[in-house]
Design a protein around this motif. Structure first.
Motif, PDB file in Angstrom:
ATOM      1  N   GLU A  12      65.311  10.783  -5.541  1.00 33.72           N
ATOM      2  CA  GLU A  12      65.531   9.508  -6.211  1.00 33.72           C
ATOM      3  C   GLU A  12      65.425   9.692  -7.722  1.00 33.72           C
ATOM      4  OE1 GLU A  12      63.995   5.930  -3.570  1.00 33.72           O
ATOM      5  OE2 GLU A  12      62.420   7.292  -4.127  1.00 33.72           O
ATOM      6  N   ILE A  13      66.220   8.951  -8.434  1.00 30.01           N
ATOM      7  CA  ILE A  13      66.155   8.958  -9.889  1.00 30.01           C
ATOM      8  C   ILE A  13      65.404   7.712 -10.318  1.00 30.01           C
ATOM      9  CG2 ILE A  13      67.485   8.910 -12.024  1.00 30.01           C
ATOM     10  CD1 ILE A  13      69.735  10.286 -10.521  1.00 30.01           C
ATOM     11  N   ASN A  14      64.255   7.891 -10.975  1.00 31.90           N
ATOM     12  CA  ASN A  14      63.403   6.767 -11.329  1.00 31.90           C
ATOM     13  C   ASN A  14      63.331   6.630 -12.845  1.00 31.90           C
ATOM     14  OD1 ASN A  14      62.292   6.091  -8.571  1.00 31.90           O
ATOM     15  ND2 ASN A  14      61.689   8.231  -8.714  1.00 31.90           N
ATOM     16  N   LEU A  15      64.318   5.929 -13.404  1.00 32.73           N
ATOM     17  CA  LEU A  15      64.355   5.745 -14.847  1.00 32.73           C
ATOM     18  C   LEU A  15      63.464   4.602 -15.291  1.00 32.73           C
ATOM     19  CD1 LEU A  15      68.183   6.126 -15.536  1.00 32.73           C
ATOM     20  CD2 LEU A  15      66.396   7.831 -15.912  1.00 32.73           C
ATOM     21  N   PHE A  16      63.162   3.667 -14.400  1.00 33.06           N
ATOM     22  CA  PHE A  16      62.508   2.439 -14.814  1.00 33.06           C
ATOM     23  C   PHE A  16      61.139   2.249 -14.180  1.00 33.06           C
ATOM     24  CE2 PHE A  16      67.101   1.806 -15.000  1.00 33.06           C
ATOM     25  CZ  PHE A  16      67.242   1.502 -16.336  1.00 33.06           C
ATOM     26  N   GLY A  17      60.474   3.325 -13.727  1.00 36.89           N
ATOM     27  CA  GLY A  17      59.132   3.173 -13.216  1.00 36.89           C
ATOM     28  C   GLY A  17      58.823   4.147 -12.100  1.00 36.89           C
ATOM     29  N   THR A  18      57.629   4.011 -11.525  1.00 33.30           N
ATOM     30  CA  THR A  18      57.186   4.883 -10.467  1.00 33.30           C
ATOM     31  C   THR A  18      57.996   4.670  -9.200  1.00 33.30           C
ATOM     32  OG1 THR A  18      55.313   5.427  -9.057  1.00 33.30           O
ATOM     33  CG2 THR A  18      55.426   3.187  -9.873  1.00 33.30           C
ATOM     34  N   PHE A  19      58.106   5.726  -8.382  1.00 37.32           N
ATOM     35  CA  PHE A  19      58.873   5.604  -7.140  1.00 37.32           C
ATOM     36  C   PHE A  19      58.142   4.711  -6.142  1.00 37.32           C
ATOM     37  CE2 PHE A  19      55.855   8.775  -5.880  1.00 37.32           C
ATOM     38  CZ  PHE A  19      55.738   8.659  -4.503  1.00 37.32           C
ATOM     39  N   PHE A  20      56.795   4.638  -6.245  1.00 31.47           N
ATOM     40  CA  PHE A  20      56.023   3.793  -5.337  1.00 31.47           C
ATOM     41  C   PHE A  20      55.813   2.441  -6.031  1.00 31.47           C
ATOM     42  CE2 PHE A  20      52.548   2.715  -2.413  1.00 31.47           C
ATOM     43  CZ  PHE A  20      53.082   3.193  -1.226  1.00 31.47           C
ATOM     44  N   ASN A  21      56.880   1.647  -6.041  1.00 34.10           N
ATOM     45  CA  ASN A  21      56.885   0.397  -6.788  1.00 34.10           C
ATOM     46  C   ASN A  21      56.286  -0.738  -5.964  1.00 34.10           C
ATOM     47  OD1 ASN A  21      58.908  -0.153  -4.905  1.00 34.10           O
ATOM     48  ND2 ASN A  21      60.539   0.374  -6.332  1.00 34.10           N
ATOM     49  N   ASN A  22      56.357  -1.950  -6.506  1.00 32.65           N
ATOM     50  CA  ASN A  22      55.746  -3.100  -5.838  1.00 32.65           C
ATOM     51  C   ASN A  22      56.393  -3.407  -4.487  1.00 32.65           C
ATOM     52  OD1 ASN A  22      53.911  -3.515  -7.883  1.00 32.65           O
ATOM     53  ND2 ASN A  22      55.192  -4.969  -8.981  1.00 32.65           N
ATOM     54  N   LYS A  23      57.681  -3.151  -4.362  1.00 32.87           N
ATOM     55  CA  LYS A  23      58.357  -3.377  -3.085  1.00 32.87           C
ATOM     56  C   LYS A  23      57.787  -2.454  -2.017  1.00 32.87           C
ATOM     57  CE  LYS A  23      61.382  -4.784  -0.101  1.00 32.87           C
ATOM     58  NZ  LYS A  23      61.192  -6.084   0.566  1.00 32.87           N
ATOM     59  N   ARG A  24      57.580  -1.192  -2.367  1.00 36.74           N
ATOM     60  CA  ARG A  24      57.020  -0.245  -1.395  1.00 36.74           C
ATOM     61  C   ARG A  24      55.542  -0.526  -1.137  1.00 36.74           C
ATOM     62  NH1 ARG A  24      60.564   4.750  -3.695  1.00 36.74           N
ATOM     63  NH2 ARG A  24      62.326   4.471  -2.279  1.00 36.74           N
ATOM     64  N   LYS A  25      54.847  -1.040  -2.147  1.00 33.63           N
ATOM     65  CA  LYS A  25      53.459  -1.432  -1.915  1.00 33.63           C
ATOM     66  C   LYS A  25      53.386  -2.595  -0.922  1.00 33.63           C
ATOM     67  CE  LYS A  25      51.331   0.088  -6.237  1.00 33.63           C
ATOM     68  NZ  LYS A  25      50.546  -0.318  -7.416  1.00 33.63           N
ATOM     69  N   GLU A  26      54.304  -3.527  -1.048  1.00 36.78           N
ATOM     70  CA  GLU A  26      54.368  -4.640  -0.095  1.00 36.78           C
ATOM     71  C   GLU A  26      54.545  -4.112   1.325  1.00 36.78           C
ATOM     72  OE1 GLU A  26      57.556  -8.116   1.156  1.00 36.78           O
ATOM     73  OE2 GLU A  26      57.476  -7.458  -0.933  1.00 36.78           O
ATOM     74  N   GLU A  27      55.470  -3.180   1.505  1.00 37.95           N
ATOM     75  CA  GLU A  27      55.701  -2.597   2.828  1.00 37.95           C
ATOM     76  C   GLU A  27      54.485  -1.805   3.300  1.00 37.95           C
ATOM     77  OE1 GLU A  27      59.158  -0.265   2.205  1.00 37.95           O
ATOM     78  OE2 GLU A  27      60.527  -1.978   2.032  1.00 37.95           O
ATOM     79  N   PHE A  28      53.878  -1.038   2.394  1.00 37.12           N
ATOM     80  CA  PHE A  28      52.727  -0.207   2.730  1.00 37.12           C
ATOM     81  C   PHE A  28      51.570  -1.063   3.247  1.00 37.12           C
ATOM     82  CE2 PHE A  28      48.660   1.545   1.090  1.00 37.12           C
ATOM     83  CZ  PHE A  28      48.573   2.663   1.892  1.00 37.12           C
ATOM     84  N   TYR A  29      51.173  -2.062   2.481  1.00 39.15           N
ATOM     85  CA  TYR A  29      50.025  -2.880   2.868  1.00 39.15           C
ATOM     86  C   TYR A  29      50.339  -3.748   4.090  1.00 39.15           C
ATOM     87  CZ  TYR A  29      47.668  -1.551  -1.468  1.00 39.15           C
ATOM     88  OH  TYR A  29      47.063  -0.846  -2.471  1.00 39.15           O
ATOM     89  N   SER A  30      51.563  -4.250   4.177  1.00 40.37           N
ATOM     90  CA  SER A  30      51.929  -5.080   5.335  1.00 40.37           C
ATOM     91  C   SER A  30      51.865  -4.273   6.625  1.00 40.37           C
ATOM     92  CB  SER A  30      53.338  -5.654   5.148  1.00 40.37           C
ATOM     93  OG  SER A  30      53.401  -6.493   4.020  1.00 40.37           O
ATOM     94  N   GLU A  31      52.408  -3.063   6.605  1.00 38.95           N
ATOM     95  CA  GLU A  31      52.431  -2.244   7.808  1.00 38.95           C
ATOM     96  C   GLU A  31      51.042  -1.730   8.156  1.00 38.95           C
ATOM     97  OE1 GLU A  31      55.394   0.732   7.230  1.00 38.95           O
ATOM     98  OE2 GLU A  31      57.020  -0.720   6.996  1.00 38.95           O
ATOM     99  N   ILE A  32      50.254  -1.352   7.139  1.00 44.12           N
ATOM    100  CA  ILE A  32      48.886  -0.911   7.398  1.00 44.12           C
ATOM    101  C   ILE A  32      48.065  -2.038   8.009  1.00 44.12           C
ATOM    102  CG2 ILE A  32      46.722  -0.305   6.251  1.00 44.12           C
ATOM    103  CD1 ILE A  32      48.387   2.094   6.559  1.00 44.12           C
TER     104      ILE A  32
END
Length: 379
Positions: free
Chosen positions: A29-49
Motif C-alpha cells: 500500500e502507498i500511504n501518502l496521507f497517514g499510517t496504514f492502520f488508520n481509524n477505519k481499520r481501528k474501527e474494524e479491529f476493535y469491533s471484531e475483537i
C-alpha cells in the motif's frame, strides 16, 4: 479501585520486511496521507475483537482470526507481531503501548479494562468511539463533496474563459485600437497572469495539498490554522461540535472506567489533535491541580458553552458524570449530523452565486468595449 498510570513508552514501529517481486509490489500500500492502520481499520479491529471476546473466544484466537482474514501482507505481519508479543507474555495494553499507531488514550483504556475485568466493554466502547469518529468524517466528506465538485467545475469554467475567451476579445480590441475601460484592463491582466503562471500555481497547489501535514508542523502554523478555522463563520461552530463530540465520548468512557478526572483530562488532551481544545484542556488541568472543581475549570474559554458547564456542575453534585457525558455526546453527535446537512445546503447556492458574479464580471468587462468598437466600425 486505583489504577497505576505510567508514562507511555514510545518506540519505533517494527520495520516492514523488504518486498520482492511484482506480486508483493501490487499487494503493498502507498500511504501518502497517514499510517496504514488508520481509524477505519481501528474501527474494524476493535469491533471484531469485542465481538469475538464477547463470544467467549480467547484473545490469542481472536488475533489469529483477524490475521487470517487479512489480504494485505503488511496487516498480516502487523497481527503476527502482536501474536508473538502476546505469546511472549505481554498483555494487550502493553502490545498497544509499543506501537505508535495506537494513542495513549487507547492504551490506558485497554489497560483499565484488563485490570478491572471489563475488557470486553472497554473494547466495545473503543469500537463505538471510532465508529462515531469515522461517521463524523463521512458526514463532513458527504457535506463537502457536491459543493466542491460544483466549485471545481465553476473554477474550470472561469479559468477557461480567462485563458481562451478573454485573449480573443483582447486581440479584437487591440487590432481596432479600442480604448479599454478599467475593469476590462483588470480582467485582461488576470488573463495574462494565468497564461504566464497558471501551470506554476497548479503545481504549487498540488504540492501544498500533498505536503500539508508536514507544512503545518512548521513552527505554530497548525495552531494558527486551527484557531483560524474555529473563527470561521458557521464552519467554526461545525468543527467545534465535531471535536466536542469526540471529547464527550472519550470522557464518558474514561469516567465509566473509574479513571480519575485529572488523568482523564490529561489523556484526552493528548488524544485529540485540535489546538484550541488542547490548550483549553491544558488550562483545565492546571486549574484542577490547584484544587478547582471540574465545572469551574470549564469556565473562561470559547470551546465549552454554558450548557455543558451547567450540566457538568449537576453531574458533580449528583455523582452522574458518566451519564451526563453520554447525554452530551449524543447531543453533539446529533448536532454534527444536522450541521453537516445544513453546511451542504448553504455552500451549494453560495458557490453558484459567487462564481456567477465572477462570470458576470468577465462578460460585462468584455462587452463594454464592444459598444465603442461598434461606434468605431460604424464611423
Amino acid at each position: 479501585m486505583g489504577f497505576k498510570l505510567e508514562p507511555t513508552l514510545k518506540s519505533e514501529t517494527i520495520g516492514k520486511s523488504e518486498k520482492k517481486g511484482l506480486e508483493k509490489l501490487l499487494k503493498s500500500e502507498i500511504n501518502l496521507f497517514g499510517t496504514f492502520f488508520n481509524n477505519k481499520r481501528k474501527e474494524e479491529f476493535y469491533s471484531e475483537i469485542a465481538l469475538l471476546l464477547k463470544a467467549g473466544i480467547h484473545l490469542r484466537e481472536a488475533l489469529e482470526l483477524l490475521k487470517t482474514n487479512q489480504n494485505k501482507e503488511n496487516l498480516q505481519q502487523f497481527y503476527s507481531q502482536m501474536l508473538d508479543e502476546l505469546e511472549a507474555g505481554q498483555s494487550l495494553s502493553e502490545i498497544l503501548r509499543i506501537r505508535k499507531e495506537f494513542s495513549e488514550y487507547e492504551q490506558y483504556s485497554v489497560q483499565i479494562g484488563e485490570e478491572s475485568g471489563n475488557l470486553v466493554r472497554i473494547v466495545h466502547e473503543l469500537a463505538t468511539f471510532f465508529v462515531q469518529k469515522n461517521e463524523q468524517r463521512r458526514n463532513l466528506v458527504n457535506a463537502l463533496t457536491y459543493p466542491l465538485i460544483i466549485l471545481c467545475t465553476a473554477i474550470l469554467v472561469v479559468v477557461f474563459m480567462l485563458r481562451m475567451v478573454v485573449p480573443m476579445f483582447e486581440d479584437i480590441f487591440r487590432q481596432n485600437g479600442v480604448e479599454l475601460p478599467t475593469i476590462t484592463q483588470w480582467i485582461i491582466s488576470i488573463s495574462n497572469f494565468i497564461k504566464n503562471y497558471g501551470l506554476f500555481i497548479l503545481l504549487i497547489s498540488a504540492l501544498l495539498i500533498i505536503l500539508r501535514k508536514t507544512i503545518l508542523k512548521i513552527g505554530k502554523l497548525q495552531t494558527k490554522w486551527d484557531y483560524f478555522v474555529l473563527k470561521t463563520p458557521y464552519v467554526g461552530n461545525f468543527i467545534r461540535s465535531v471535536y466536542l463530540a469526540q471529547f464527550t465520548q472519550a470522557m464518558a468512557l474514561l469516567t465509566a472506567s473509574k479513571v480519575p478526572m485529572l488523568y482523564s483530562i490529561q489523556m484526552v488532551k493528548r488524544m485529540i489533535n485540535f489546538s484550541p481544545l488542547q490548550n483549553t484542556l491544558k488550562t483545565m488541568e492546571t486549574k484542577m491541580m490547584q484544587g478547582t472543581n471540574l465545572h469551574e475549570s470549564f469556565n473562561g474559554n470559547n470551546i465549552f458553552d454554558n450548557k455543558m458547564v451547567s450540566l457538568i456542575k449537576v453531574a458533580e453534585e449528583t455523582n452522574q458524570t458518566e451519564f451526563i457525558f453520554e447525554k452530551l455526546n449524543q447531543q453533539y453527535v446529533l448536532e454534527v449530523q444536522q450541521r453537516s446537512k445544513l453546511l451542504a445546503t448553504i455552500m451549494e447556492p453560495l458557490i453558484i452565486v459567487i462564481i456567477g458574479i465572477f462570470v458576470g464580471v468577465i462578460l460585462v468587462s468584455m462587452y463594454l468595449p464592444m459598444f465603442k468598437l461598434s461606434a468605431v466600425l460604424g464611423g
